[in-house]
Each structure stands twice: as C-alpha cells, then as structure tokens.
Motif scaffolding. Structure first.
Motif, short mmCIF file in Angstrom:
data_model
loop_
_atom_site.label_atom_id
_atom_site.label_comp_id
_atom_site.label_asym_id
_atom_site.label_seq_id
_atom_site.Cartn_x
_atom_site.Cartn_y
_atom_site.Cartn_z
N GLN A 6 0.84 -1.21 0.00
CA GLN A 6 0.00 0.00 0.00
C GLN A 6 0.87 1.25 0.00
O GLN A 6 0.52 2.24 -0.65
N GLU A 7 1.98 1.21 0.72
CA GLU A 7 2.91 2.35 0.73
C GLU A 7 3.50 2.58 -0.66
O GLU A 7 3.62 3.73 -1.10
N ILE A 8 3.86 1.50 -1.34
CA ILE A 8 4.41 1.62 -2.69
C ILE A 8 3.36 2.17 -3.64
O ILE A 8 3.64 3.06 -4.45
N ALA A 9 2.13 1.67 -3.53
CA ALA A 9 1.04 2.16 -4.37
C ALA A 9 0.79 3.65 -4.12
O ALA A 9 0.60 4.42 -5.06
N LEU A 12 3.55 5.67 -5.77
CA LEU A 12 3.32 5.78 -7.21
C LEU A 12 2.16 6.71 -7.53
O LEU A 12 2.22 7.51 -8.47
N ASP A 13 1.08 6.62 -6.75
CA ASP A 13 -0.08 7.48 -6.96
C ASP A 13 0.30 8.94 -6.78
O ASP A 13 -0.11 9.79 -7.58
N ASN A 14 1.11 9.24 -5.77
CA ASN A 14 1.58 10.61 -5.56
C ASN A 14 2.46 11.08 -6.72
O ASN A 14 2.36 12.23 -7.16
N ALA A 15 3.30 10.19 -7.22
CA ALA A 15 4.16 10.54 -8.35
C ALA A 15 3.32 10.85 -9.59
O ALA A 15 3.61 11.78 -10.34
N ILE A 16 2.25 10.08 -9.78
CA ILE A 16 1.34 10.34 -10.90
C ILE A 16 0.65 11.69 -10.72
O ILE A 16 0.57 12.50 -11.64
N ALA A 17 0.17 11.95 -9.50
CA ALA A 17 -0.52 13.21 -9.21
C ALA A 17 0.39 14.42 -9.40
O ALA A 17 -0.06 15.48 -9.82
N GLN A 18 1.68 14.25 -9.12
CA GLN A 18 2.64 15.35 -9.27
C GLN A 18 3.18 15.48 -10.69
O GLN A 18 3.96 16.38 -10.97
N GLY A 19 2.76 14.58 -11.57
CA GLY A 19 3.18 14.68 -12.97
C GLY A 19 4.50 14.00 -13.28
O GLY A 19 5.03 14.16 -14.38
N VAL A 20 5.04 13.23 -12.34
CA VAL A 20 6.26 12.48 -12.61
C VAL A 20 5.98 11.46 -13.72
O VAL A 20 6.79 11.27 -14.62
N TYR A 21 4.83 10.82 -13.63
CA TYR A 21 4.35 9.91 -14.68
C TYR A 21 3.08 10.52 -15.25
O TYR A 21 2.12 10.76 -14.53
N ARG A 22 3.07 10.76 -16.53
CA ARG A 22 1.93 11.41 -17.18
C ARG A 22 1.00 10.36 -17.80
O ARG A 22 1.41 9.23 -18.03
N PRO A 23 -0.24 10.76 -18.09
CA PRO A 23 -1.19 9.83 -18.72
C PRO A 23 -0.60 9.21 -19.99
O PRO A 23 -0.01 9.91 -20.81
N ALA A 47 1.18 -3.92 -5.37
CA ALA A 47 1.04 -2.46 -5.41
C ALA A 47 0.46 -2.02 -6.75
O ALA A 47 -0.44 -1.18 -6.80
N LEU A 48 0.97 -2.59 -7.83
CA LEU A 48 0.47 -2.22 -9.15
C LEU A 48 -0.98 -2.65 -9.33
O LEU A 48 -1.79 -1.93 -9.91
N ARG A 49 -1.34 -3.80 -8.81
CA ARG A 49 -2.73 -4.26 -8.92
C ARG A 49 -3.68 -3.38 -8.12
O ARG A 49 -4.82 -3.15 -8.53
N LEU A 50 -3.21 -2.87 -6.99
CA LEU A 50 -4.03 -1.96 -6.20
C LEU A 50 -4.34 -0.70 -7.01
O LEU A 50 -5.48 -0.24 -7.05
N LEU A 51 -3.33 -0.16 -7.67
CA LEU A 51 -3.54 1.02 -8.52
C LEU A 51 -4.39 0.68 -9.74
O LEU A 51 -5.20 1.49 -10.18
#
Length: 82
Positions: A6-9, A12-23, A47-51
């Motif tokens: 859950q911490e890893i997910a 990653l979710d925060n990195a997506i929200a901050q634009g580190v990983y884009r759509p 973690a990836l499955r949770l996302l």
C-alpha cells in the motif's frame, strides 16, 4: 497500519498526481519497482494491482503498466447492501 504494498502504491499514486508519470506513460517494471523499494516482485505486483483496481493505471499484456488518461473515467464501486 499500512502494508508495504500500500505504501508503494501510494508513492506511485503521488508521483502520478505530481506529474512524474503522465497519462499514457509507462511505469517502471515490476523488477525495477522491486529493486527501488527493496521488496519482492510479488509485493511490487500487489502495489500495481491496487492502482489498477482503482483505475489509476492499466496493464498492457507483454508491455507493462501505464498511467490511465483520466481518473474520473472509472466508476465508483457500488456499496454493499445488507
């Protein structure tokens, strides 16, 4: 108590929200995530499955995991009836 996957997910979710990983962008592989966070591949997959279950990312067979275009496009899970 938050579980490791859950911490890893969340990371990653925060990195997506901050634009580190884009759509549409590919996320690190399961092996890379495991090495970065010092966890087993099974934990990285959890973690990836949770996302993926939340609609934040999508798996592409033989290609990896990618950020979805819009978070709002996923319908909320229905409530459990009594």
């Amino acid at each position: 108590m938050t579980l490791l996957y859950q911490e890893i997910a969340e990371h990653l979710d925060n990195a997506i929200a901050q634009g580190v990983y884009r759509p549409g962008e590919r996320l690190p592989s399961v092996r890379q995530l495991g090495e970065q966070h010092r966890v087993s591949p099974a934990t990285a997959v959890q973690a990836l499955r949770l996302l993926e279950d939340s609609g934040r990312i999508a798996a592409r067979p033989r290609s990896g995991y990618y950020v979805t275009l819009r978070r709002e496009s996923v319908l909320p899970e229905p409530a459990t009836s009594a």
